[in-house]
Write a protein that holds these residues in place. Sequence first.
Motif, PDB file in Angstrom:
ATOM      1  N   ASN A  98      -0.350 -18.288  -1.946  1.00 17.59           N
ATOM      2  CA  ASN A  98      -0.297 -17.368  -3.088  1.00 17.59           C
ATOM      3  C   ASN A  98      -0.912 -16.022  -2.740  1.00 17.59           C
ATOM      4  OD1 ASN A  98       1.011 -19.103  -4.851  1.00 17.59           O
ATOM      5  ND2 ASN A  98      -0.900 -19.990  -5.584  1.00 17.59           N
ATOM      6  N   GLN A  99      -2.012 -16.041  -2.034  1.00 18.38           N
ATOM      7  CA  GLN A  99      -2.683 -14.779  -1.710  1.00 18.38           C
ATOM      8  C   GLN A  99      -1.885 -13.953  -0.719  1.00 18.38           C
ATOM      9  OE1 GLN A  99      -6.406 -16.534  -0.759  1.00 18.38           O
ATOM     10  NE2 GLN A  99      -7.033 -16.616  -2.892  1.00 18.38           N
ATOM     11  N   SER A 100      -1.176 -14.607   0.191  1.00 15.56           N
ATOM     12  CA  SER A 100      -0.299 -13.871   1.107  1.00 15.56           C
ATOM     13  C   SER A 100       0.829 -13.213   0.332  1.00 15.56           C
ATOM     14  CB  SER A 100       0.277 -14.808   2.168  1.00 15.56           C
ATOM     15  OG  SER A 100      -0.746 -15.289   3.001  1.00 15.56           O
ATOM     16  N   ALA A 101       1.358 -13.910  -0.677  1.00 14.49           N
ATOM     17  CA  ALA A 101       2.427 -13.352  -1.500  1.00 14.49           C
ATOM     18  C   ALA A 101       1.924 -12.154  -2.307  1.00 14.49           C
ATOM     19  CB  ALA A 101       2.986 -14.418  -2.436  1.00 14.49           C
ATOM     20  N   ILE A 102       0.752 -12.274  -2.903  1.00 14.24           N
ATOM     21  CA  ILE A 102       0.172 -11.167  -3.663  1.00 14.24           C
ATOM     22  C   ILE A 102      -0.014  -9.955  -2.756  1.00 14.24           C
ATOM     23  CG2 ILE A 102      -1.874 -10.372  -4.926  1.00 14.24           C
ATOM     24  CD1 ILE A 102      -2.258 -13.392  -5.706  1.00 14.24           C
ATOM     25  N   ALA A 103      -0.568 -10.179  -1.575  1.00 16.64           N
ATOM     26  CA  ALA A 103      -0.800  -9.092  -0.624  1.00 16.64           C
ATOM     27  C   ALA A 103       0.512  -8.432  -0.223  1.00 16.64           C
ATOM     28  CB  ALA A 103      -1.540  -9.613   0.610  1.00 16.64           C
ATOM     29  N   ALA A 104       1.537  -9.239   0.069  1.00 17.72           N
ATOM     30  CA  ALA A 104       2.827  -8.684   0.496  1.00 17.72           C
ATOM     31  C   ALA A 104       3.452  -7.838  -0.603  1.00 17.72           C
ATOM     32  CB  ALA A 104       3.778  -9.814   0.898  1.00 17.72           C
ATOM     33  N   LEU A 105       3.332  -8.262  -1.850  1.00 21.58           N
ATOM     34  CA  LEU A 105       3.891  -7.492  -2.966  1.00 21.58           C
ATOM     35  C   LEU A 105       3.093  -6.228  -3.261  1.00 21.58           C
ATOM     36  CD1 LEU A 105       4.793 -10.446  -5.341  1.00 21.58           C
ATOM     37  CD2 LEU A 105       6.398  -8.957  -4.126  1.00 21.58           C
ATOM     38  N   ALA A 106       1.773  -6.275  -3.037  1.00 19.20           N
ATOM     39  CA  ALA A 106       0.926  -5.118  -3.339  1.00 19.20           C
ATOM     40  C   ALA A 106       1.018  -4.029  -2.268  1.00 19.20           C
ATOM     41  CB  ALA A 106      -0.532  -5.574  -3.479  1.00 19.20           C
ATOM     42  N   GLU A 107       1.155  -4.430  -1.026  1.00 19.93           N
ATOM     43  CA  GLU A 107       1.168  -3.446   0.061  1.00 19.93           C
ATOM     44  C   GLU A 107       2.367  -2.513  -0.066  1.00 19.93           C
ATOM     45  OE1 GLU A 107       0.829  -5.905   3.563  1.00 19.93           O
ATOM     46  OE2 GLU A 107      -1.257  -6.395   3.086  1.00 19.93           O
ATOM     47  N   GLY A 108       2.107  -1.217   0.038  1.00 18.69           N
ATOM     48  CA  GLY A 108       3.141  -0.200  -0.103  1.00 18.69           C
ATOM     49  C   GLY A 108       3.263   0.350  -1.513  1.00 18.69           C
ATOM     50  N   GLN A 109       2.538  -0.238  -2.456  1.00 15.56           N
ATOM     51  CA  GLN A 109       2.559   0.207  -3.854  1.00 15.56           C
ATOM     52  C   GLN A 109       1.328   1.064  -4.154  1.00 15.56           C
ATOM     53  OE1 GLN A 109       5.208  -0.541  -5.770  1.00 15.56           O
ATOM     54  NE2 GLN A 109       6.040  -1.698  -4.040  1.00 15.56           N
ATOM     55  N   THR A 110       1.387   1.822  -5.252  1.00 16.08           N
ATOM     56  CA  THR A 110       0.232   2.634  -5.637  1.00 16.08           C
ATOM     57  C   THR A 110      -0.857   1.756  -6.240  1.00 16.08           C
ATOM     58  OG1 THR A 110       1.004   3.089  -7.886  1.00 16.08           O
ATOM     59  CG2 THR A 110       1.680   4.657  -6.144  1.00 16.08           C
ATOM     60  N   VAL A 111      -2.075   2.227  -6.123  1.00 15.93           N
ATOM     61  CA  VAL A 111      -3.231   1.538  -6.704  1.00 15.93           C
ATOM     62  C   VAL A 111      -3.015   1.322  -8.192  1.00 15.93           C
ATOM     63  CG1 VAL A 111      -5.677   1.832  -7.276  1.00 15.93           C
ATOM     64  CG2 VAL A 111      -4.866   2.332  -4.961  1.00 15.93           C
ATOM     65  N   GLU A 112      -2.599   2.358  -8.911  1.00 15.61           N
ATOM     66  CA  GLU A 112      -2.433   2.285 -10.363  1.00 15.61           C
ATOM     67  C   GLU A 112      -1.380   1.253 -10.757  1.00 15.61           C
ATOM     68  OE1 GLU A 112      -2.293   5.146  -8.587  1.00 15.61           O
ATOM     69  OE2 GLU A 112      -4.190   6.085  -9.164  1.00 15.61           O
TER      70      GLU A 112
END
Length: 80
Positions: free
Chosen positions: A37-51
Amino acid sequence: MMQVFKTSGVCAREIKFKINDENIIEEVEFIGGCSGNQSAIAALAEGQTVEYVADKLAGIECRNGTSCPDQLSKALKDLV
């Protein structure tokens, strides 16, 4: 440089992340907890804005009124 956020109420002990000068998440790493699950969260978050990521993940609950995604949201909101 990687930032470190000490989590509370979840299996992961901490979250490490790197944000560039344009407020884009470059890297996320959860320490402890469910790696899939944490790998999936990281993959989806990377490349996106903080906000964007902070808003999307805020309030997601798993246990103790929080979750690993919610803890990442809290970590990112501490930056803005």
